[in-house]
Design an enzyme around this catalytic site. Sequence first.
Site, PDB file in Angstrom:
ATOM      1  N   ASP A  27     -26.865  17.121  36.741  1.00  0.00           N
ATOM      2  CA  ASP A  27     -26.583  17.470  38.140  1.00  0.00           C
ATOM      3  C   ASP A  27     -26.027  18.893  38.296  1.00  0.00           C
ATOM      4  OD1 ASP A  27     -27.454  14.999  38.852  1.00  0.00           O
ATOM      5  OD2 ASP A  27     -25.480  14.150  39.257  1.00  0.00           O
ATOM      6  N   ARG A  73     -37.774   7.762  37.366  1.00  0.00           N
ATOM      7  CA  ARG A  73     -36.581   6.926  37.544  1.00  0.00           C
ATOM      8  C   ARG A  73     -36.797   5.414  37.446  1.00  0.00           C
ATOM      9  NH1 ARG A  73     -32.566   9.863  41.661  1.00  0.00           N
ATOM     10  NH2 ARG A  73     -31.085   8.910  40.265  1.00  0.00           N
ATOM     11  N   LYS A  95     -19.232  11.504  45.379  1.00  0.00           N
ATOM     12  CA  LYS A  95     -20.298  10.741  46.049  1.00  0.00           C
ATOM     13  C   LYS A  95     -20.817   9.613  45.160  1.00  0.00           C
ATOM     14  CE  LYS A  95     -24.523  12.335  45.761  1.00  0.00           C
ATOM     15  NZ  LYS A  95     -25.687  11.604  45.285  1.00  0.00           N
TER      16      LYS A  95
HETATM   17  C1  EPZ Z   1     -27.059   8.875  38.435  1.00  0.00           C
HETATM   18  O1  EPZ Z   1     -28.420   8.478  38.622  1.00  0.00           O
HETATM   19  C2  EPZ Z   1     -26.726   9.806  39.567  1.00  0.00           C
HETATM   20  N1  EPZ Z   1     -26.911   9.110  40.824  1.00  0.00           N
HETATM   21  C3  EPZ Z   1     -27.594  11.057  39.503  1.00  0.00           C
HETATM   22  O2  EPZ Z   1     -27.119  11.965  40.465  1.00  0.00           O
HETATM   23  C4  EPZ Z   1     -27.440  11.706  38.128  1.00  0.00           C
HETATM   24  O3  EPZ Z   1     -28.354  12.771  38.025  1.00  0.00           O
HETATM   25  C5  EPZ Z   1     -27.705  10.698  37.008  1.00  0.00           C
HETATM   26  O4  EPZ Z   1     -26.862   9.524  37.196  1.00  0.00           O
HETATM   27  C6  EPZ Z   1     -27.443  11.240  35.622  1.00  0.00           C
HETATM   28  O5  EPZ Z   1     -26.108  11.627  35.500  1.00  0.00           O
HETATM   29  C7  EPZ Z   1     -25.987   8.272  41.269  1.00  0.00           C
HETATM   30  O6  EPZ Z   1     -24.960   8.047  40.652  1.00  0.00           O
HETATM   31  C8  EPZ Z   1     -26.233   7.641  42.584  1.00  0.00           C
HETATM   32  P1  EPZ Z   1     -29.343   7.233  35.004  1.00  0.00           P
HETATM   33  P2  EPZ Z   1     -28.991   7.239  37.816  1.00  0.00           P
HETATM   34  O7  EPZ Z   1     -29.683   5.813  35.164  1.00  0.00           O
HETATM   35  O8  EPZ Z   1     -27.929   6.243  37.652  1.00  0.00           O
HETATM   36  C9  EPZ Z   1     -33.354   6.721  32.424  1.00  0.00           C
HETATM   37  C10 EPZ Z   1     -27.244  13.489  42.246  1.00  0.00           C
HETATM   38  O9  EPZ Z   1     -27.768  14.631  42.372  1.00  0.00           O
HETATM   39  N2  EPZ Z   1     -33.330   5.310  32.842  1.00  0.00           N
HETATM   40  O10 EPZ Z   1     -28.082   7.584  34.262  1.00  0.00           O
HETATM   41  O11 EPZ Z   1     -30.261   6.836  38.471  1.00  0.00           O
HETATM   42  C11 EPZ Z   1     -33.647   7.686  33.557  1.00  0.00           C
HETATM   43  O12 EPZ Z   1     -35.024   7.819  33.784  1.00  0.00           O
HETATM   44  C12 EPZ Z   1     -27.978  12.372  41.551  1.00  0.00           C
HETATM   45  O13 EPZ Z   1     -26.131  13.213  42.717  1.00  0.00           O
HETATM   46  C13 EPZ Z   1     -34.223   4.415  32.303  1.00  0.00           C
HETATM   47  O14 EPZ Z   1     -35.070   4.762  31.471  1.00  0.00           O
HETATM   48  O15 EPZ Z   1     -29.330   7.940  36.413  1.00  0.00           O
HETATM   49  C14 EPZ Z   1     -32.991   8.958  33.070  1.00  0.00           C
HETATM   50  O16 EPZ Z   1     -33.837   9.614  32.166  1.00  0.00           O
HETATM   51  C15 EPZ Z   1     -29.382  12.704  41.233  1.00  0.00           C
HETATM   52  N3  EPZ Z   1     -34.159   3.103  32.701  1.00  0.00           N
HETATM   53  C16 EPZ Z   1     -31.776   8.451  32.282  1.00  0.00           C
HETATM   54  O17 EPZ Z   1     -32.056   7.068  32.003  1.00  0.00           O
HETATM   55  C17 EPZ Z   1     -33.233   2.664  33.597  1.00  0.00           C
HETATM   56  O18 EPZ Z   1     -33.216   1.467  33.899  1.00  0.00           O
HETATM   57  C18 EPZ Z   1     -30.454   8.532  33.009  1.00  0.00           C
HETATM   58  O19 EPZ Z   1     -30.565   7.964  34.304  1.00  0.00           O
HETATM   59  C19 EPZ Z   1     -32.328   3.581  34.140  1.00  0.00           C
HETATM   60  C20 EPZ Z   1     -32.396   4.904  33.754  1.00  0.00           C
END
Ligand code: EPZ
Length: 430
Positions: free
Chosen positions: A305, A122, A22
Site C-alpha cells: 500500500d 484477488r 481504514k
Molecule cells: C488488505 O487486502 C488490504 N485491504 C489492502 O489494502 C492491502 O493492500 C492488502 O491487505 C495487503 O496488505 C483491506 O484491509 C481492506 P491479502 P487483502 O489477503 O486482505 C493473496 C488499500 O489500498 N490471497 O493480504 O485483500 C492475494 O492475491 C487496500 O487500502 C490469496 O491468494 O489482501 C495477495 O497476493 C488495497 N488467497 C496476497 O494474498 C486469498 O484467499 C495478500 O492479500 C487471499 C489473498
Amino acid sequence: MEQYIIKGGTPLVGEVQIGGAKNAALAILAAAIMTDETVTIDNLPDVNDINVLLEAMAGIGATIQRVDRHTVKINGGGVRDFSIEYDYIKKIRASYYLLGALLGKYNKAEVALPGGCNIGSRPIDQHLKGFKAIGAEVVIEHGKIIAEAEQLTGTHLYFDVVSVGATINVMMAAAMADGTTIMENVAKEPHVVDVANFLNSMGANIRGAGTDVIKIKGVSKLHKTEYSIIPDQIEAGTFMMAAAATQGDIMVMNVIPKHLEATTAKLVEIGCEVEEFDDAVRVVAKGRLKHTQVKTLPYPGFPTDMQPQMGVTLALCSGTSTITESIFENRFKYLDELARMGANIKVEGNSATIEGVEQFSGARVSAPDLRAGAALCIAGLAAEGITIVDDIVYIQRGYEQFEEKLRNLGGMIEKVSSEKEIQKFKFKVG
Ligand code: EPZ
C-alpha cells in the site's frame, strides 16, 4: 466528475494529524455485530469505504448511530438478514468481513462473491479454506458465497498464503466456535492485532496476533465494548513520502512509529532525516535524494500500500532504483501516468526500473486506484506547473480531507468539478 488540480513546486512544511486506520476499521465495524449489546467505536476515519460498509450493515438490520464524525455506536441485536448483496461488495470488497462476523455469531452467512479489482485478481480461497476447516459448509451459487454450519468447531489450520483478509475473517468466525483454533502462517499487520484486541475487549480469547501463530479459544457470547481504532499507518506513510518527494519538512502526528518502520528505513536509505517521537515522526528532506531497491512484502516488510508513493519519490531520486511488487500483480498502472509527467521508468513483470529525473512536469493524469491516486497527487505537488488528477473518487475512499491536509502543509491543491473552477484556480495561483 470531481478532480484535483495542483500547482506543484512548493515544499510541504508543517504538521499533519493522522486519522484511524481504514483497514482496521472495516473489520472492526463488521465484528461489532457479533454481540447484541451496543459497541462504541472511536477514531473512525470518515472516508467513503467506511460509510458504505455502515450502510451495508444497516441494510441487514444493525442499528448504526453516528455520534460524531469519528465515533459510531453499533447495535447488532436487530440483525435478521444474513445476506450481503453484490451492490455493496462491488463498492467495497471488505464487506466480505461480514461473512466471518455473521458466520461466527449466527452460523450462517451469504455474501456476494467479490470479483477482481484494479490492483489484481484477488482470490479469496484462503478465507473459504479457513471457514471450511472450522466446520462450515461453503458453496458458491449464483455469484454468492453461502457458508453455513450446525456448529463451528476449533481446529488447527495452516494458511497457504499470508493474507490479511483471510486471517481476520477466519479469526472472527473462530472467536465464537466451540473449542480452540490454532491458525498458522497468519498475517501480522497492525490491523490484524487491532481486530484481535477489539474482539478481546468484547470478551473473545485470542492470543498471538502480531506473530505467525494465532490461538483462539472460542467463547459462546461477546459483550459490549468501547474501542478506539489505531492510527492509519498508510495515511501516515503517504504524508512521510510527500515530505520526501517535495523536499519538505513534515511532522506526522498521532501515529505509532513502530508501525512505520519499513517506510522510515527506506526514507533514511534515500537520504531523508527521520526523527521519531512517542506518537509522531518528522521527515525532513534536504537536497537531492538517492536511489534504492524496494520489494513489497507482508508486514513487517515494506507495504504494498506504500509502493506507489515510494515509486513517485524514487522517480525523483538520483540514480537507478528498482521496485519489486510481490503482493498484487497489477499495482504498477500509475507508472504509465507518471511517465506522462516525465518519469523515466521501465516495467518488466513485477519489477520496475526507475531512472531518477530532476523534476516532473505537470500533466493531466488519472488515479488508477486509492494509493496510486494519492501517489499521483504527491507527484503533482512535486512537479513544475499544473497537474490535474482525474478519478479522485478512489482517493476519497480511503483518505479523509486529503486536500485540506495537504493545503495545511502549504500544498496548492483544490478539488474542482468544472472548467470554470479550473480556470479560477489557475488564475489564483498565477
Ligand atoms: C488488505 O487486502 C488490504 N485491504 C489492502 O489494502 C492491502 O493492500 C492488502 O491487505 C495487503 O496488505 C483491506 O484491509 C481492506 P491479502 P487483502 O489477503 O486482505 C493473496 C488499500 O489500498 N490471497 O493480504 O485483500 C492475494 O492475491 C487496500 O487500502 C490469496 O491468494 O489482501 C495477495 O497476493 C488495497 N488467497 C496476497 O494474498 C486469498 O484467499 C495478500 O492479500 C487471499 C489473498
